[in-house]
Design a protein around this motif. Structure first.
Motif, mmCIF file in Angstrom:
data_model
loop_
_atom_site.group_PDB
_atom_site.id
_atom_site.type_symbol
_atom_site.label_atom_id
_atom_site.label_comp_id
_atom_site.label_asym_id
_atom_site.label_seq_id
_atom_site.Cartn_x
_atom_site.Cartn_y
_atom_site.Cartn_z
ATOM 1 N N PHE A 11 -1.308 14.342 -0.002
ATOM 2 C CA PHE A 11 -0.451 14.672 -0.947
ATOM 3 C C PHE A 11 -0.184 16.310 -1.117
ATOM 4 O O PHE A 11 1.033 16.652 -1.344
ATOM 5 N N ASN A 24 -2.079 1.224 -3.990
ATOM 6 C CA ASN A 24 -1.551 2.444 -3.653
ATOM 7 C C ASN A 24 -2.088 2.553 -2.201
ATOM 8 O O ASN A 24 -3.309 2.501 -2.099
ATOM 9 N N TYR A 69 -2.225 1.625 -11.889
ATOM 10 C CA TYR A 69 -0.947 1.115 -12.409
ATOM 11 C C TYR A 69 -0.771 0.132 -13.238
ATOM 12 O O TYR A 69 0.108 -1.050 -12.889
ATOM 13 N N PHE A 80 5.669 2.890 -6.229
ATOM 14 C CA PHE A 80 5.736 3.397 -4.838
ATOM 15 C C PHE A 80 6.695 2.223 -4.168
ATOM 16 O O PHE A 80 6.617 0.983 -4.530
HETATM 17 N N1 GLN Z 1 -1.954 9.406 -6.892
HETATM 18 C C1 GLN Z 1 -1.069 10.226 -6.293
HETATM 19 C C2 GLN Z 1 -0.369 9.646 -5.150
HETATM 20 O O1 GLN Z 1 -0.751 8.541 -4.500
HETATM 21 C C3 GLN Z 1 -1.504 11.432 -5.685
HETATM 22 C C4 GLN Z 1 -2.642 12.154 -6.448
HETATM 23 C C5 GLN Z 1 -2.934 13.239 -5.863
HETATM 24 O O2 GLN Z 1 -2.119 14.091 -5.219
HETATM 25 N N2 GLN Z 1 -4.358 13.470 -5.453
HETATM 26 O O3 GLN Z 1 0.835 10.006 -4.722
#
Ligand code: GLN
Length: 381
Positions: free
Chosen positions: A16, A170, A201, A316
Motif C-alpha cells: 500500500f 479485501n 467492510y 474495491f
Molecule cells: N486497507 C487498505 C487497503 O486495502 C490499506 C491499509 C494500509 O495501507 N495498510 O488498501
C-alpha cells in the motif's frame, strides 16, 4: 552495528505505501491504497473539536469509553440480532489492523496453525508468524474466489487453532454466502477452533446482498472475534479507530495484553463517534453511497479494455487485464502508474506463493471527478 535477529526476516514494505509512494512520485491518480479522497462528515469533525475543547483529552479506559461500546452494542444488535455486552465483549482498538494484531497476539502460540484464504490482506500472515503461529494458506481463484470447503477440511488437524475469515473480502471484493456459513459451522462444530473474522467492510455490501457476520450465527459467534473499523465506515482511515467483538473469556485475554501494548485509544474521537452513531443513518447510508460509486465506476470502466470481476462488497473493484498485456501484475501495475498515471494494487502480493492471476485491484472510494479523471487515462491503455 549490533546484531539483530529479525522477527520478520523476509518482510518487505507493504504494497500500500509502495504504490501510494509511486503514485505521488509520478503524479498519478491513486486508486491503489484503499482510502476515501472525499471528506468525512463536518458534523463528526465538529464533535471531535467540541470534545477536545471540553477537555476530553486524557486516558480513556483500556476497553474504550463506555458510551461508544454501548452504541456499538446497539448497532450490532440491530444488524445481527446478537447483543454483545459493552462491559465484557467489546473493545476499542487502534484501527482494524491493531485489532487483528491484538487477537492473534492473545490467542496464537508457538506451533498453532491458522488457516487463511489467499489472496489475504497483507497483515494476516506476518502477524501470525511473529507470534509463533504457522499460516496455512488456501488459495482462492478468480473469477469468483469461492472457498472449496473440502480443501479446508483436509487442512484441519489437532494443530489448527484458528480460521481467519474476511467478508467482504479485501482485495477481491467477494462476500461469503449462507452456504459458506453452513460449511464453516459444520467444520468447526465440536472443535476448539477459533474464528477471527475481519468484517471491516461490513456496511459496504452491494446489490441487496446480505452481509453474513459471524455475529448472526450463535454457533460461530461463540468462537469468533469480529473486527470492524470506523475508518472504513466514516471515511476516517487516519484516525485509527476500530473495535473487536467477542465472547468475554476471549476478550479478557485480549484486554490483558492490550493494556500493556497500547493501553488505550484516542479519547475525544471516541466520544465524537459515540454521539455520531446515535443516529443510525450515519452508518446505514454508507451502503447506498458506495453502491452508487461502485455502479458509476463499473459503468465507466466498460469503455476500457479491462474485464471487471464481480464484486459483492468492499470499496474495491478487481479486474483482469489479459486483453491488454501478458505482463506480471506487479510490473503491469507499476508501468500503468508511470506511463498512464493511474495507480492500482497487484493481487499476486497477497498470495504466499506469489500466484499471479493477472488481476489488479482498483479502489473506487473516490470523488466522481477523481474517477472521471482516472477513466480518461484508463481508456488510453
Ligand atoms: N486497507 C487498505 C487497503 O486495502 C490499506 C491499509 C494500509 O495501507 N495498510 O488498501
Amino acid at each position: 552495528m549490533i546484531a539483530v535477529n529479525s522477527k520478520l526476516p523476509n518482510a518487505g514494505t507493504s504494497i500500500f505505501p509502495v504504490m501510494t509512494g509511486l503514485a505521488n512520485e509520478y503524479n498519478a491518480i491513486n486508486l491503489a491504497q484503499g482510502f476515501p479522497d472525499f471528506p468525512t462528515s463536518p458534523q463528526l469533525i465538529s464533535l471531535v473539536n467540541e470534545y477536545m475543547k471540553k477537555g476530553m483529552n486524557q486516558y480513556a479506559p483500556t476497553a474504550g469509553i463506555l458510551p461508544l461500546r454501548e452504541r456499538i452494542a446497539e448497532m450490532t444488535a440491530s444488524l445481527t440480532g446478537r447483543t454483545y455486552s459493552p462491559d465484557t465483549e467489546i473493545t476499542i482498538t487502534a484501527g482494524g489492523t491493531q485489532a487483528i494484531y491484538a487477537a492473534i497476539e492473545a490467542l496464537i502460540r508457538d506451533g498453532d496453525e491458522v488457516i487463511i484464504f489467499e489472496p489475504a490482506y497483507d497483515c494476516y500472515s506476518p502477524n501470525i508468524r511473529v507470534h509463533g503461529g504457522i499460516p496455512r494458506p488456501i488459495e482462492l481463484t478468480p473469477p469468483d474466489y469461492k472457498i472449496n470447503w473440502d480443501n479446508v477440511k483436509k487442512l484441519i488437524s489437532h494443530k489448527t487453532r484458528m480460521i481467519m475469515i474476511n467478508t467482504p473480502h479485501n482485495p477481491t471484493g467477494t462476500i461469503l454466502s449462507k452456504d459458506d456459513i453452513d460449511e464453516l459451522i459444520n467444520i468447526t462444530k465440536d472443535t476448539d477452533i477459533l474464528i477471527l473474522s475481519d468484517e471491516v467492510y461490513e456496511h459496504i455490501v452491494f446489490d441487496g446482498k446480505e452481509h453474513h457476520s459471524m455475529a448472526k450465527y450463535p454457533e460461530l459467534a461463540e468462537r469468533s472475534l469480529i473486527v470492524s473499523s470506523f475508518g472504513k465506515t466514516f471515511h476516517t482511515t487516519g484516525w485509527r479507530l476500530g473495535y473487536l467483538l467477542g465472547p468475554a473469556y476471549l476478550m479478557a485475554e485480549i484486554r490483558k495484553l492490550q493494556q500493556f501494548a497500547i493501553y488505550t485509544c484516542i479519547t475525544p474521537i471516541q466520544y465524537a463517534i459515540a454521539d455520531f452513531m446515535a443516529n443510525p443513518n450515519n452508518y446505514l447510508e454508507v451502503k447506498e453511497m458506495y453502491q452508487q460509486k461502485r455502479n458509476y465506476f463499473a459503468s465507466l470502466m466498460k469503455a476500457t479494455r479491462f474485464n471487471l470481476l464481480t464484486v459483492g462488497g468492499s470499496y474495491f473493484q478487481t479486474a483482469h487485464y489479459n486483453k491488454i498485456s501478458n505482463e506480471g501484475d506487479y510490473d503491469f501495475a507499476v508501468r500503468i502508474t508511470k506511463e498512464f498515471g493511474v495507480a492500482t494494487i497487484p493481487t499476486s502480493v497477497f498470495y504466499t506463493s506469489g500466484t499471479d492471476n493477472k488481476v489488479i485491484r482498483f479502489c473506487f472510494a473516490k470523488k466522481e471527478e477523481t474517477l472521471d479523471r482516472a477513466i480518461e487515462r484508463l481508456i488510453k491503455i
